[in-house]
Design a protein around this motif. Structure first.
Motif, PDB file in Angstrom:
ATOM      1  N   GLU A  25      -6.984 -46.075  51.807  1.00 26.38           N
ATOM      2  CA  GLU A  25      -8.002 -46.401  52.765  1.00 26.38           C
ATOM      3  C   GLU A  25      -7.268 -46.002  54.072  1.00 26.38           C
ATOM      4  O   GLU A  25      -7.864 -45.531  54.923  1.00 26.38           O
ATOM      5  CB  GLU A  25      -8.760 -47.783  52.834  1.00 26.38           C
ATOM      6  CG  GLU A  25      -9.724 -48.096  51.751  1.00 26.38           C
ATOM      7  CD  GLU A  25     -10.174 -49.228  51.714  1.00 26.38           C
ATOM      8  OE1 GLU A  25     -11.041 -49.690  51.006  1.00 26.38           O
ATOM      9  OE2 GLU A  25      -9.498 -50.429  52.396  1.00 26.38           O
ATOM     10  N   ALA A  26      -5.931 -46.343  54.210  1.00 21.96           N
ATOM     11  CA  ALA A  26      -5.183 -46.094  55.441  1.00 21.96           C
ATOM     12  C   ALA A  26      -5.064 -44.567  55.595  1.00 21.96           C
ATOM     13  O   ALA A  26      -5.253 -43.844  56.566  1.00 21.96           O
ATOM     14  CB  ALA A  26      -3.972 -46.655  55.429  1.00 21.96           C
ATOM     15  N   LEU A  27      -5.065 -43.869  54.265  1.00 23.00           N
ATOM     16  CA  LEU A  27      -4.668 -42.241  54.712  1.00 23.00           C
ATOM     17  C   LEU A  27      -6.078 -41.869  54.641  1.00 23.00           C
ATOM     18  O   LEU A  27      -6.107 -40.654  55.587  1.00 23.00           O
ATOM     19  CB  LEU A  27      -4.160 -42.021  53.030  1.00 23.00           C
ATOM     20  CG  LEU A  27      -3.742 -40.343  53.156  1.00 23.00           C
ATOM     21  CD1 LEU A  27      -2.676 -40.224  53.968  1.00 23.00           C
ATOM     22  CD2 LEU A  27      -3.432 -39.871  51.781  1.00 23.00           C
TER      23      LEU A  27
ATOM     24  N   ARG B 181      11.937 -50.377  53.138  1.00 28.73           N
ATOM     25  CA  ARG B 181      10.918 -50.387  54.236  1.00 28.73           C
ATOM     26  C   ARG B 181       9.338 -50.244  53.306  1.00 28.73           C
ATOM     27  O   ARG B 181       9.381 -49.622  52.505  1.00 28.73           O
ATOM     28  CB  ARG B 181      10.971 -49.578  55.229  1.00 28.73           C
ATOM     29  CG  ARG B 181      11.168 -48.334  55.048  1.00 28.73           C
ATOM     30  CD  ARG B 181      11.704 -47.495  56.384  1.00 28.73           C
ATOM     31  NE  ARG B 181      10.758 -47.103  57.284  1.00 28.73           N
ATOM     32  CZ  ARG B 181      10.592 -46.748  58.433  1.00 28.73           C
ATOM     33  NH1 ARG B 181      11.850 -46.185  58.909  1.00 28.73           N
ATOM     34  NH2 ARG B 181       9.858 -46.358  59.058  1.00 28.73           N
ATOM     35  N   ALA B 182       8.312 -50.856  54.006  1.00 30.00           N
ATOM     36  CA  ALA B 182       7.069 -50.758  53.174  1.00 30.00           C
ATOM     37  C   ALA B 182       6.436 -49.762  53.401  1.00 30.00           C
ATOM     38  O   ALA B 182       5.389 -49.439  52.354  1.00 30.00           O
ATOM     39  CB  ALA B 182       6.378 -52.060  53.681  1.00 30.00           C
ATOM     40  N   ASP B 183       6.375 -48.804  54.299  1.00 29.36           N
ATOM     41  CA  ASP B 183       5.750 -47.627  54.458  1.00 29.36           C
ATOM     42  C   ASP B 183       6.040 -46.650  53.522  1.00 29.36           C
ATOM     43  O   ASP B 183       7.205 -46.843  52.957  1.00 29.36           O
ATOM     44  CB  ASP B 183       5.717 -47.318  56.039  1.00 29.36           C
ATOM     45  CG  ASP B 183       7.292 -46.962  56.431  1.00 29.36           C
ATOM     46  OD1 ASP B 183       8.035 -46.850  55.510  1.00 29.36           O
ATOM     47  OD2 ASP B 183       7.280 -46.747  57.644  1.00 29.36           O
ATOM     48  N   THR B 184       4.816 -45.749  53.411  1.00 30.98           N
ATOM     49  CA  THR B 184       5.170 -44.899  52.185  1.00 30.98           C
ATOM     50  C   THR B 184       4.747 -43.279  52.747  1.00 30.98           C
ATOM     51  O   THR B 184       4.949 -43.294  54.007  1.00 30.98           O
ATOM     52  CB  THR B 184       3.835 -45.039  51.279  1.00 30.98           C
ATOM     53  OG1 THR B 184       2.545 -45.097  51.904  1.00 30.98           O
ATOM     54  CG2 THR B 184       4.048 -46.493  50.692  1.00 30.98           C
ATOM     55  N   TRP B 185       4.846 -42.161  52.130  1.00 28.10           N
ATOM     56  CA  TRP B 185       4.941 -40.948  52.599  1.00 28.10           C
ATOM     57  C   TRP B 185       3.652 -40.088  52.106  1.00 28.10           C
ATOM     58  O   TRP B 185       2.853 -40.191  51.020  1.00 28.10           O
ATOM     59  CB  TRP B 185       6.159 -40.434  51.630  1.00 28.10           C
ATOM     60  CG  TRP B 185       7.384 -41.008  52.476  1.00 28.10           C
ATOM     61  CD1 TRP B 185       8.209 -41.836  51.859  1.00 28.10           C
ATOM     62  CD2 TRP B 185       7.848 -40.731  53.570  1.00 28.10           C
ATOM     63  NE1 TRP B 185       9.292 -41.947  52.509  1.00 28.10           N
ATOM     64  CE2 TRP B 185       9.186 -41.223  53.774  1.00 28.10           C
ATOM     65  CE3 TRP B 185       7.864 -39.432  54.554  1.00 28.10           C
ATOM     66  CZ2 TRP B 185      10.245 -41.007  54.769  1.00 28.10           C
ATOM     67  CZ3 TRP B 185       8.789 -39.234  55.602  1.00 28.10           C
ATOM     68  CH2 TRP B 185      10.019 -40.178  55.536  1.00 28.10           C
TER      69      TRP B 185
ATOM     70  N   LEU C 159       3.304 -43.434  56.300  1.00 27.55           N
ATOM     71  CA  LEU C 159       2.040 -43.974  56.177  1.00 27.55           C
ATOM     72  C   LEU C 159       2.215 -45.674  56.335  1.00 27.55           C
ATOM     73  O   LEU C 159       2.760 -46.206  55.424  1.00 27.55           O
ATOM     74  CB  LEU C 159       1.258 -43.666  55.077  1.00 27.55           C
ATOM     75  CG  LEU C 159      -0.156 -44.436  54.724  1.00 27.55           C
ATOM     76  CD1 LEU C 159      -1.170 -44.002  55.696  1.00 27.55           C
ATOM     77  CD2 LEU C 159      -0.688 -44.487  53.452  1.00 27.55           C
ATOM     78  N   ALA C 160       1.856 -46.128  57.629  1.00 26.14           N
ATOM     79  CA  ALA C 160       1.727 -47.449  57.760  1.00 26.14           C
ATOM     80  C   ALA C 160       0.588 -48.170  57.181  1.00 26.14           C
ATOM     81  O   ALA C 160      -0.361 -47.372  57.713  1.00 26.14           O
ATOM     82  CB  ALA C 160       2.124 -47.810  59.181  1.00 26.14           C
ATOM     83  N   TYR C 161       0.378 -48.844  56.445  1.00 20.82           N
ATOM     84  CA  TYR C 161      -0.844 -49.544  55.933  1.00 20.82           C
ATOM     85  C   TYR C 161      -0.600 -51.230  55.804  1.00 20.82           C
ATOM     86  O   TYR C 161       0.743 -51.648  55.870  1.00 20.82           O
ATOM     87  CB  TYR C 161      -1.408 -49.028  54.607  1.00 20.82           C
ATOM     88  CG  TYR C 161      -0.512 -49.290  53.477  1.00 20.82           C
ATOM     89  CD1 TYR C 161       0.827 -48.955  53.173  1.00 20.82           C
ATOM     90  CD2 TYR C 161      -1.186 -50.394  52.754  1.00 20.82           C
ATOM     91  CE1 TYR C 161       1.536 -49.403  51.990  1.00 20.82           C
ATOM     92  CE2 TYR C 161      -0.509 -50.590  51.445  1.00 20.82           C
ATOM     93  CZ  TYR C 161       0.984 -50.497  51.171  1.00 20.82           C
ATOM     94  OH  TYR C 161       1.556 -50.744  50.117  1.00 20.82           O
ATOM     95  N   ASP C 162      -1.634 -51.752  55.150  1.00 23.23           N
ATOM     96  CA  ASP C 162      -1.574 -53.261  55.042  1.00 23.23           C
ATOM     97  C   ASP C 162      -0.939 -53.691  53.685  1.00 23.23           C
ATOM     98  O   ASP C 162      -1.636 -53.818  52.714  1.00 23.23           O
ATOM     99  CB  ASP C 162      -2.921 -53.822  55.226  1.00 23.23           C
ATOM    100  CG  ASP C 162      -2.841 -55.134  55.293  1.00 23.23           C
ATOM    101  OD1 ASP C 162      -1.853 -55.898  55.019  1.00 23.23           O
ATOM    102  OD2 ASP C 162      -3.979 -56.020  55.556  1.00 23.23           O
TER     103      ASP C 162
END
Ligand code: FE2
Length: 276
Positions: A24-26, A199-203, A221-224
């Motif tokens: 959903e963040a993407l 770190r929790a963010d992805t790509w 990609l920062a997301y929850d």
């Protein structure tokens, strides 16, 4: 399947891994950048480690982006006994894969399995003057791992098997680029699990043709991640991957070459690339 020729920015990603929150963040990123579904491609493994396989498949189908079959879709769609990664029996990867695979088999609908079976194993398109081929693992082997540190010969073999200037691959879970003899292999990274950086963010990755050639840019990609991890706990998946979503560190490095193992906990540096 050939998607045709594009002239504007494209968004490439892979590995939703049943992570609905990241998906959903993407979708929000794509909407904010004005990138329609027709110019978005997923390199596969929509379903894997996280809590919401059916919801994630439905979100992807509703979105309407192009998806290449991952080994996870192949295995679930065709009712295989395991995820098809080829992990050795008894390794941490194998034990953890059993957990999500059994969980997902029970929760993915017949309609979603039919969708998985119908996915193409490769896609082609043209962007600017570059010809692209999209695969999941290797050009022919859906579960072949290709990591940045592997020798030129590994990439040369794969690139020779492709009829393209650029191959977009997934499966490895980490973003990188390798150019060998005028052909380039690009991995966008994955959105559903951190890249072992601590770190929790992805790509994900953006492709943009401009006057200099093709611009390749990786984005975080920062997301929850808290919500994604909490969803796993709530549904009985309180395992090492639920922790990895927050810590950013993989629970197992069985599949990683030594160079990538040594990078554990360090931020990946990926400067934008221009392919002339
Ligand atoms: Fe995969």
């Amino acid at each position: 399947m050939n998607l045709g020729t594009f002239h504007d920015e494209m968004l490439i990603f892979g590995g939703n891994y049943s992570n609905l929150q990241a998906t959903e963040a993407l979708q929000a990123v794509a909407a904010a950048r004005g990138i329609p579904a027709q110019r978005i491609i997923c390199t596969g493994d929509v379903v894997a480690y996280c809590a919401q396989p059916e919801e994630t498949v439905c979100a992807m189908r509703d979105w309407g982006v192009s998806v290449v079959m991952g080994n996870c879709e192949e295995s679930l769609g065709f009712d295989s006994a395991d995820c098809g990664c080829g992990f050795e029996e008894g390794t941490a990867c194998a034990v953890l894969s059993d957990s999500w695979f059994t969980y997902s088999q029970r929760r993915v609908s017949a309609a979603s399995k039919a969708w998985m079976r119908a996915l193409p194993r490769t896609l082609r398109f043209q962007l600017g003057h570059k010809r692209f081929q999209v695969v999941h693992g290797g050009v022919h082997a859906i579960n072949r791992f290709l990591f940045a540190s592997q020798p030129d010969a590994d990439f040369r073999t794969e690139l020779n098997a492709a009829d393209a200037d650029v191959v977009l691959g997934g499966h490895a879970g980490m973003p990188f680029a390798r150019t060998v003899a005028q052909q380039t292999w690009l991995n966008s990274g994955v959105i559903g699990m951190p890249a072992n950086e601590g770190r929790a963010d992805t790509w994900y990755m953006l492709l943009r043709p401009d006057s200099a050639g093709l611009n390749v840019q990786w984005e975080r990609l920062a997301y929850d991640a808290q919500a994604a991890s909490a969803a796993m706990h709530k549904r009985g998946l309180a395992n090492a991957y639920a922790e990895a979503l927050l810590s950013g560190l993989w629970p197992s490095m069985d599949v990683l070459p030594a160079a990538e193992q040594a990078q554990r906990g360090k931020a990946i540096q990926l400067a934008p690339l221009t392919l002339a």
